[in-house]
Design a protein around this motif. Structure first.
Motif, PDB file in Angstrom:
ATOM      1  N   ALA A   1     -42.149 136.559 -94.469  1.00 11.69           N
ATOM      2  CA  ALA A   1     -43.239 137.051 -95.315  1.00 11.69           C
ATOM      3  C   ALA A   1     -44.083 138.089 -94.580  1.00 11.69           C
ATOM      4  CB  ALA A   1     -44.109 135.882 -95.764  1.00 11.69           C
ATOM      5  N   ILE A   2     -44.242 137.919 -93.280  1.00 12.40           N
ATOM      6  CA  ILE A   2     -44.988 138.912 -92.491  1.00 12.40           C
ATOM      7  C   ILE A   2     -44.261 140.252 -92.516  1.00 12.40           C
ATOM      8  CG2 ILE A   2     -45.797 139.489 -90.165  1.00 12.40           C
ATOM      9  CD1 ILE A   2     -46.090 136.457 -89.691  1.00 12.40           C
ATOM     10  N   LEU A   3     -42.945 140.212 -92.403  1.00 13.53           N
ATOM     11  CA  LEU A   3     -42.162 141.454 -92.444  1.00 13.53           C
ATOM     12  C   LEU A   3     -42.233 142.122 -93.814  1.00 13.53           C
ATOM     13  CD1 LEU A   3     -38.915 140.389 -90.514  1.00 13.53           C
ATOM     14  CD2 LEU A   3     -40.954 141.535 -89.618  1.00 13.53           C
TER      15      LEU A   3
ATOM     16  N   GLY B   1     -37.017 131.192 -81.833  1.00  9.80           N
ATOM     17  CA  GLY B   1     -38.254 130.472 -81.561  1.00  9.80           C
ATOM     18  C   GLY B   1     -39.464 131.386 -81.535  1.00  9.80           C
ATOM     19  N   GLY B   2     -39.262 132.618 -81.061  1.00  5.62           N
ATOM     20  CA  GLY B   2     -40.351 133.582 -81.055  1.00  5.62           C
ATOM     21  C   GLY B   2     -40.814 133.930 -82.452  1.00  5.62           C
ATOM     22  N   THR B   3     -39.858 134.025 -83.397  1.00  5.79           N
ATOM     23  CA  THR B   3     -40.254 134.316 -84.788  1.00  5.79           C
ATOM     24  C   THR B   3     -41.069 133.166 -85.373  1.00  5.79           C
ATOM     25  OG1 THR B   3     -38.238 133.366 -85.782  1.00  5.79           O
ATOM     26  CG2 THR B   3     -38.146 135.673 -85.066  1.00  5.79           C
ATOM     27  N   VAL B   4     -40.687 131.942 -85.009  1.00  6.63           N
ATOM     28  CA  VAL B   4     -41.441 130.777 -85.487  1.00  6.63           C
ATOM     29  C   VAL B   4     -42.858 130.808 -84.907  1.00  6.63           C
ATOM     30  CG1 VAL B   4     -41.574 128.260 -85.493  1.00  6.63           C
ATOM     31  CG2 VAL B   4     -39.355 129.397 -85.756  1.00  6.63           C
ATOM     32  N   LEU B   5     -42.981 131.181 -83.632  1.00  8.88           N
ATOM     33  CA  LEU B   5     -44.291 131.252 -82.988  1.00  8.88           C
ATOM     34  C   LEU B   5     -45.155 132.328 -83.632  1.00  8.88           C
ATOM     35  CD1 LEU B   5     -46.208 130.344 -80.764  1.00  8.88           C
ATOM     36  CD2 LEU B   5     -45.077 131.972 -79.222  1.00  8.88           C
ATOM     37  N   ILE B   6     -44.564 133.485 -83.907  1.00  7.18           N
ATOM     38  CA  ILE B   6     -45.327 134.549 -84.563  1.00  7.18           C
ATOM     39  C   ILE B   6     -45.839 134.080 -85.920  1.00  7.18           C
ATOM     40  CG2 ILE B   6     -45.117 136.835 -85.631  1.00  7.18           C
ATOM     41  CD1 ILE B   6     -43.179 137.578 -83.388  1.00  7.18           C
TER      42      ILE B   6
ATOM     43  N   LEU C   1     -49.862 132.838 -89.562  1.00  7.27           N
ATOM     44  CA  LEU C   1     -50.016 132.014 -90.770  1.00  7.27           C
ATOM     45  C   LEU C   1     -49.894 130.531 -90.402  1.00  7.27           C
ATOM     46  CD1 LEU C   1     -47.672 134.127 -93.081  1.00  7.27           C
ATOM     47  CD2 LEU C   1     -50.174 134.130 -93.134  1.00  7.27           C
ATOM     48  N   PRO C   2     -50.876 129.980 -89.734  1.00  9.44           N
ATOM     49  CA  PRO C   2     -50.756 128.581 -89.270  1.00  9.44           C
ATOM     50  C   PRO C   2     -50.599 127.578 -90.406  1.00  9.44           C
ATOM     51  CG  PRO C   2     -52.991 129.419 -88.954  1.00  9.44           C
ATOM     52  CD  PRO C   2     -52.156 130.592 -89.317  1.00  9.44           C
TER      53      PRO C   2
END
Length: 391
Positions: A58-60, A199-204, A209-210
């Motif tokens: 969604a960020i992309l 994992g980095g995409t999950v962290l971003i 968007l917590p």
């Protein structure tokens, strides 16, 4: 050929008013992120479609919110058409086939009408972009700098590519046991890189968007019904086949057990094949088979499949495969309402062509090619191997 094909495609989209519903969902996701709204609580289009991808995707999609719907559809149509050409080019290199410009143009003109590719364009999907990312990354030799990063990003956008991470780790372990310690270590390192990238995409997503991330990873991920009904004919997965064959919208263990067996067998074969091309294709099709829902437009892996079959000299099998992916038999059977669940036995084959074809090709992949042996793939697919470059 390419000009005529593109003109026909554009005219068809205009005359039929192609809805590109998925592109509109992506636009709504990007808008929700931009304005800080609820990401998984809305539905859009006349089909009431929800957001189903991880927050990172969604960020992309935020830039899509800046485009009006008409411009968005034009951009998706043009972009996906360009990605078809890129996929054809990557598939030729992946298979070890020559790819002069006229060949790429002619193949692209034909590939546009393969049912999975055409449906991707019609719905405004992102399948082509993800396949190009994965194919480019895995076409590079094991141990190449940054190999696995693009794969991890693709898995962060849509979860099914994560099976390639497992493939890299298992195939690396197998190569190490077979005596090739160096390539085994390189494959494991690539798998770990891909896992870290994912994992980095999950962290971003969690940082930006917590709340949406917590909602997705603890709740929405397990709501497969949000994606759609598993028994629809356009679901070309094992669950779709079993549901339609049994006339049961929720086949439960009758699907889960065969899917588990198919997943284990598919990964085992993909890791043990001496031809790295079939290892990649086997993993891709295993993911499509065992996924609860694999819409027909997810099967754009048919393009590199056709390239590999042609490279191996299996012209007749390639022609049959092209016919299956062009015939659109799944749309010829009754599928209004719940008719998908009441198909007679002879229509089951027409309703699940991709699943049955891949199961058959899994056996055919181990039959020696009629032509000379495939180029050396010991250090990666032949397109980028030192032997191929020397030729």
């Amino acid at each position: 050929m390419l000009a005529v094909s593109l003109a026909a495609l554009a005219a068809l989209c205009v005359l039929q008013r192609a809805p590109m519903a998925d592109a509109l969902v992506y636009r709504a996701e990007g808008a929700a992120v931009a304005r800080g709204g609820e990401l998984y609580g809305f539905t859009v289009t006349e089909w009431q479609l929800p957001a189903t991808y991880p927050p990172f995707a969604a960020i992309l999609f935020v830039p899509l919110a800046w485009l009006p719907p008409a411009a968005l559809k034009v951009a998706f149509l043009a972009g996906n058409a360009a990605l078809v050409a890129l996929l054809v080019r990557l598939s030729c290199r992946f298979a070890g086939l020559p790819a002069p410009a006229p060949v790429v143009c002619a193949a692209t003109a034909c590939a546009l009408w393969l049912e999975p590719v055409f449906q991707t364009l019609l719905f405004g999907q992102i399948n082509l972009a993800l396949v190009c990312l994965i194919l480019w990354d895995l076409s590079r030799p094991p141990g190449a700098r940054g190999r696995g990063i693009a794969l991890g990003i693709a898995a962060g956008v849509k979860l099914t590519p994560a099976l390639f991470v497992v493939h890299l780790l298992l195939s690396g372990w197998h190569r190490h046991r077979a005596g090739d310690a160096r390539e085994g270590r390189e494959r494991v390192r690539d798998g770990l890189t891909a896992g870290a990238s994912c994992g980095g995409t999950v962290l971003i997503g969690a940082l930006v968007l917590p709340a949406a991330s917590l909602d997705f990873w603890t709740r929405r991920l397990f709501e497969t019904g949000r994606v759609g009904k598993a028994w629809l004919v356009d679901n070309q997965s094992l669950q779709g086949l079993v549901a339609r064959a049994m006339g049961d919208p929720s086949p439960g263990p009758a699907w889960a057990l065969p899917a588990l067996a198919a997943g284990c067998a598919g990964l085992w074969l993909a890791c043990r094949t001496p031809d790295a091309r079939w290892g990649v294709l086997g993993t891709a099709f295993t993911a499509l088979l065992v996924s609860p829902i694999s819409w027909s437009h997810h099967w754009v892996w048919c393009v590199p499949l056709l390239a590999v079959l042609l490279a191996q000299g299996r012209t007749a099998v390639a022609a049959l495969t092209a016919v299956v992916f062009t015939a659109r038999t799944l749309w010829l059977v009754p599928h209004q309402g719940d008719l998908d669940l009441r198909l007679p036995w002879w229509q089951q084959v027409l309703a699940s062509p991709y699943v049955l074809l891949v199961l058959a090709l899994t056996v055919a992949a181990w039959v020696p090619a009629r032509r000379a042996p495939a180029p050396d793939t010991e250090h990666g697919p032949p397109a980028l191997s030192p032997l191929h470059e020397a030729r």
